[in-house]
Write a protein that holds these residues in place. Sequence first.
Motif, mmCIF file in Angstrom:
data_model
loop_
_atom_site.group_PDB
_atom_site.id
_atom_site.type_symbol
_atom_site.label_atom_id
_atom_site.label_comp_id
_atom_site.label_asym_id
_atom_site.label_seq_id
_atom_site.Cartn_x
_atom_site.Cartn_y
_atom_site.Cartn_z
ATOM 1 N N LYS A 87 36.757 34.051 39.646
ATOM 2 C CA LYS A 87 37.648 35.205 39.600
ATOM 3 C C LYS A 87 39.000 34.823 39.013
ATOM 4 N N GLN A 88 39.534 33.677 39.437
ATOM 5 C CA GLN A 88 40.825 33.240 38.898
ATOM 6 C C GLN A 88 40.710 32.892 37.422
ATOM 7 N N GLU A 90 38.628 34.134 35.237
ATOM 8 C CA GLU A 90 38.511 35.376 34.476
ATOM 9 C C GLU A 90 39.878 36.026 34.288
ATOM 10 N N ARG A 91 40.713 35.967 35.326
ATOM 11 C CA ARG A 91 42.046 36.543 35.228
ATOM 12 C C ARG A 91 42.892 35.778 34.202
ATOM 13 N N ARG A 94 41.707 36.583 30.636
ATOM 14 C CA ARG A 94 42.000 37.962 30.244
ATOM 15 C C ARG A 94 43.382 38.061 29.615
ATOM 16 N N THR A 96 47.789 38.308 29.787
ATOM 17 C CA THR A 96 48.735 39.335 30.219
ATOM 18 C C THR A 96 49.359 39.973 28.983
ATOM 19 N N TRP A 111 48.948 33.652 28.147
ATOM 20 C CA TRP A 111 47.991 33.018 29.042
ATOM 21 C C TRP A 111 48.647 31.777 29.652
#
Length: 306
Positions: A87-88, A90-91, A94, A96, A111
């Motif tokens: 999860k981290q 993937e964040r 992704r 900002t 990133w």
Amino acid sequence: MRRRADAPRPAARRTIWPAALALGAVLVSGCTASDGPDGAAPDSKAGDGAGQAAAPGRYRTLLEPCGSVPRATLRELLPGAAALSDKQRERVYRGTPAVTYDTDRRAGCAWKADGPDASHQLILDFERVVSYDPAVSDDARAQQVYTGKESAVLPAAPPTAPAAPSTPAKPDGSAEPGSPPAAASPSAGGSGDSSAPAGGAPRPSASGKPGGSGPLAPPGESASTEGLQPRVLTGLGDAAFLDDVLSRAGSTAQHRTVSVVFRTSNVVVTIRYGEQPARITEVPDSAELQEKAQSLARALAERFDE
């Protein structure tokens, strides 16, 4: 008095209607107002003898920055993300997006991944330049924007000082009275530092050592920076340059940021790639960061050319 039946009738009066006159004027003007080839009307932008407006830039939109870097490239640029949970990770991948009011004119993404050995950060900035001067093309205006960025990093070399006149000497080798003293040379024990610009401290070089030496470089680091200093790049877009700065983050940690800026038609792309090691005795490798930043820049230039 009654008129004879066989008497000729008087000619009727003809009435010319205003609408008929107006229609005739429209038809006449439509046949004579067109001066262009094949009856085409002249360009309304030309005005009274004015030249044609400068051509618009090649690009009308921008790439979506957060989606412009493949996952494989992000894994290479942000190695610390491998130690994170799914999860981290993937964040992190992704990214900002930058806050902008018109993503067709300005867009960006950032990133960052903190790993056990080092932290890495990647920032992209895309700017589509539009000229509002009809005599200046979008490409020319974009070149002005790019030149301003390049000049801030690679200032023009200062003019060379004229050579001092030779000092006349007496037969015994001493200088003539009233002659100016000769300048001390470094080989003669002078304290001048030719690597430092006049009037200020030298800018940190690619190795982080201002003028070839300084407190930022730990013992044992090579003093050679040939080919790694801030410079103009060739074969990347229409114009490009690279910057490399080593600085301290806080009181101890050392942080290196490599920037690659290039122009392709009316778009200016800025890439900033930074690394900060976890250990205070380590210095980020300049050659490695520069190669990764340039590789990403080449890939983005190809994306814009698609």
